[in-house]
Design a protein around this motif. Structure first.
Motif, mmCIF file in Angstrom:
data_model
loop_
_atom_site.group_PDB
_atom_site.id
_atom_site.type_symbol
_atom_site.label_atom_id
_atom_site.label_comp_id
_atom_site.label_asym_id
_atom_site.label_seq_id
_atom_site.Cartn_x
_atom_site.Cartn_y
_atom_site.Cartn_z
ATOM 1 N N ARG A 38 0.850 -1.196 0.000
ATOM 2 C CA ARG A 38 0.000 0.000 0.000
ATOM 3 C C ARG A 38 0.887 1.248 0.000
ATOM 4 N NH1 ARG A 38 0.658 -2.135 4.783
ATOM 5 N NH2 ARG A 38 1.118 -0.849 6.585
ATOM 6 N N PRO A 39 0.376 2.388 -0.462
ATOM 7 C CA PRO A 39 1.175 3.623 -0.471
ATOM 8 C C PRO A 39 1.596 4.020 0.951
ATOM 9 C CG PRO A 39 -0.787 3.872 -1.806
ATOM 10 C CD PRO A 39 -0.930 2.573 -1.072
ATOM 11 N N ARG A 40 2.790 4.573 1.061
ATOM 12 C CA ARG A 40 3.322 5.002 2.358
ATOM 13 C C ARG A 40 3.822 6.427 2.241
ATOM 14 N NH1 ARG A 40 5.285 -0.104 4.037
ATOM 15 N NH2 ARG A 40 3.586 -1.530 3.678
ATOM 16 N N ARG A 41 3.757 7.154 3.335
ATOM 17 C CA ARG A 41 4.285 8.518 3.415
ATOM 18 C C ARG A 41 5.290 8.554 4.555
ATOM 19 N NH1 ARG A 41 0.948 13.926 2.835
ATOM 20 N NH2 ARG A 41 1.437 13.352 0.716
ATOM 21 N N VAL A 42 6.461 9.106 4.262
ATOM 22 C CA VAL A 42 7.538 9.196 5.248
ATOM 23 C C VAL A 42 7.885 10.670 5.448
ATOM 24 C CG1 VAL A 42 9.890 8.524 5.814
ATOM 25 C CG2 VAL A 42 8.491 7.017 4.430
ATOM 26 N N GLU A 43 7.895 11.093 6.699
ATOM 27 C CA GLU A 43 8.367 12.436 7.016
ATOM 28 C C GLU A 43 9.691 12.279 7.743
ATOM 29 O OE1 GLU A 43 7.158 16.329 9.602
ATOM 30 O OE2 GLU A 43 5.531 15.089 8.799
ATOM 31 N N THR A 44 10.726 12.951 7.237
ATOM 32 C CA THR A 44 12.073 12.741 7.744
ATOM 33 C C THR A 44 12.896 14.022 7.649
ATOM 34 O OG1 THR A 44 14.079 11.431 7.435
ATOM 35 C CG2 THR A 44 12.799 11.885 5.469
ATOM 36 N N SER A 45 14.001 14.027 8.385
ATOM 37 C CA SER A 45 14.933 15.154 8.290
ATOM 38 C C SER A 45 15.977 14.922 7.196
ATOM 39 C CB SER A 45 15.627 15.375 9.637
ATOM 40 O OG SER A 45 16.372 14.228 9.995
ATOM 41 N N LEU A 46 15.956 13.764 6.560
ATOM 42 C CA LEU A 46 16.873 13.491 5.450
ATOM 43 C C LEU A 46 16.503 14.376 4.259
ATOM 44 C CD1 LEU A 46 16.986 9.578 5.581
ATOM 45 C CD2 LEU A 46 18.643 11.183 6.523
ATOM 46 N N SER A 47 17.499 14.733 3.471
ATOM 47 C CA SER A 47 17.244 15.581 2.308
ATOM 48 C C SER A 47 16.607 14.767 1.175
ATOM 49 C CB SER A 47 18.556 16.202 1.814
ATOM 50 O OG SER A 47 19.366 15.200 1.215
ATOM 51 N N ALA A 48 16.075 15.495 0.213
ATOM 52 C CA ALA A 48 15.485 14.840 -0.954
ATOM 53 C C ALA A 48 16.532 14.019 -1.693
ATOM 54 C CB ALA A 48 14.854 15.879 -1.880
ATOM 55 N N GLU A 49 17.740 14.542 -1.806
ATOM 56 C CA GLU A 49 18.803 13.793 -2.499
ATOM 57 C C GLU A 49 19.169 12.522 -1.756
ATOM 58 O OE1 GLU A 49 19.957 14.156 -5.589
ATOM 59 O OE2 GLU A 49 18.397 15.696 -5.654
ATOM 60 N N GLN A 50 19.197 12.576 -0.421
ATOM 61 C CA GLN A 50 19.477 11.366 0.348
ATOM 62 C C GLN A 50 18.370 10.325 0.125
ATOM 63 O OE1 GLN A 50 19.916 13.526 4.119
ATOM 64 N NE2 GLN A 50 21.842 12.405 4.415
ATOM 65 N N LEU A 51 17.132 10.771 0.135
ATOM 66 C CA LEU A 51 16.012 9.861 -0.085
ATOM 67 C C LEU A 51 16.068 9.241 -1.475
ATOM 68 C CD1 LEU A 51 13.153 11.894 1.612
ATOM 69 C CD2 LEU A 51 14.158 9.746 2.432
ATOM 70 N N ARG A 52 16.413 10.040 -2.459
ATOM 71 C CA ARG A 52 16.517 9.530 -3.825
ATOM 72 C C ARG A 52 17.660 8.518 -3.931
ATOM 73 N NH1 ARG A 52 14.199 12.410 -7.896
ATOM 74 N NH2 ARG A 52 16.044 12.427 -9.211
ATOM 75 N N GLY A 53 18.759 8.762 -3.228
ATOM 76 C CA GLY A 53 19.876 7.818 -3.221
ATOM 77 C C GLY A 53 19.498 6.497 -2.555
ATOM 78 N N ILE A 54 18.775 6.579 -1.452
ATOM 79 C CA ILE A 54 18.307 5.368 -0.774
ATOM 80 C C ILE A 54 17.345 4.594 -1.675
ATOM 81 C CG2 ILE A 54 16.973 4.497 1.188
ATOM 82 C CD1 ILE A 54 18.038 6.983 2.759
ATOM 83 N N PHE A 55 16.469 5.322 -2.359
ATOM 84 C CA PHE A 55 15.518 4.682 -3.274
ATOM 85 C C PHE A 55 16.266 3.948 -4.385
ATOM 86 C CE2 PHE A 55 12.676 4.823 -6.987
ATOM 87 C CZ PHE A 55 11.533 4.236 -6.457
ATOM 88 N N ALA A 56 17.262 4.611 -4.968
ATOM 89 C CA ALA A 56 18.036 3.983 -6.049
ATOM 90 C C ALA A 56 18.786 2.750 -5.541
ATOM 91 C CB ALA A 56 19.013 4.996 -6.641
ATOM 92 N N GLU A 57 19.266 2.802 -4.304
ATOM 93 C CA GLU A 57 20.031 1.698 -3.746
ATOM 94 C C GLU A 57 19.134 0.534 -3.307
ATOM 95 O OE1 GLU A 57 22.576 0.783 0.301
ATOM 96 O OE2 GLU A 57 22.412 2.850 -0.386
ATOM 97 N N LYS A 58 18.047 0.825 -2.637
ATOM 98 C CA LYS A 58 17.231 -0.223 -2.019
ATOM 99 C C LYS A 58 16.097 -0.741 -2.900
ATOM 100 C CE LYS A 58 19.539 -0.333 1.741
ATOM 101 N NZ LYS A 58 20.291 -1.524 2.135
ATOM 102 N N VAL A 59 15.528 0.111 -3.734
ATOM 103 C CA VAL A 59 14.403 -0.324 -4.574
ATOM 104 C C VAL A 59 14.904 -0.770 -5.941
ATOM 105 C CG1 VAL A 59 12.222 0.373 -5.626
ATOM 106 C CG2 VAL A 59 12.780 1.128 -3.314
ATOM 107 N N ALA A 60 15.722 0.055 -6.577
ATOM 108 C CA ALA A 60 16.322 -0.347 -7.851
ATOM 109 C C ALA A 60 17.479 -1.302 -7.540
ATOM 110 C CB ALA A 60 16.816 0.873 -8.609
ATOM 111 N N GLY A 61 17.844 -2.092 -8.482
ATOM 112 C CA GLY A 61 18.883 -3.092 -8.268
ATOM 113 C C GLY A 61 18.249 -4.467 -8.204
#
Length: 143
Positions: A38-61
């Motif tokens: 299901r869709p999820r929403r995350v509120e964090t102090s991490l930057s957008a670039e950090q989130l995009r990097g985590i997405f590329a590392e953990k979801v893609a691959g």
């Protein structure tokens, strides 16, 4: 004769109960699978670039790749895996916090409507969310 007819009626009732039970299990299992991605929403102090990097590392691959690097950023399974599946990440920043929306935008279904390969989607989404929470203990996940 009457006893035999009563026994057949009991067998029919038993089979109806078994059939209803199996249908309930099937529907419950499909609900369990689709709730996992299901869709999820995350509120964090991490930057957008950090989130995009985590997405590329953990979801893609592992057979998936980034097919759209915009906002939303989209990861997609390879065609070799069968019907393509997609997970998207949208990020907005404000007041020193980032809000990331993570959602499955495409998944495959069986002929009767049940989701296929739902565990892959759940695993990828949970890997992203877990990594965000490890890096930012104050991150909150909704959905």
């Amino acid at each position: 004769m009457v006893i035999a007819a009563g026994a057949d009626g009991g067998n029919v009732a038993l089979w109806i109960v078994v059939l209803i039970g199996l249908m309930g299990l099937y529907l419950g299992y499909n609900t369990f699978k689709t709730r996992g991605f299901r869709p999820r929403r995350v509120e964090t102090s991490l930057s957008a670039e950090q989130l995009r990097g985590i997405f590329a590392e953990k979801v893609a691959g592992h057979g998936w790749s980034i097919v759209d690097d915009g906002n939303p950023m989209v990861a997609q399974s390879s065609l070799l895996a069968g019907i393509r599946q997609q997970i998207a990440l949208s990020v907005a920043e404000g007041n020193g916090r980032s809000v990331a929306d993570l959602a499955v935008t495409r998944y495959s279904k069986k002929a009767l409507g049940g989701a296929t390969k739902a565990y892959t989607l759940r695993w990828r989404m949970n890997a992203f969310l877990s990594h965000v929470q490890r890096l930012d203990a104050s991150a909150s996940v909704a959905g």
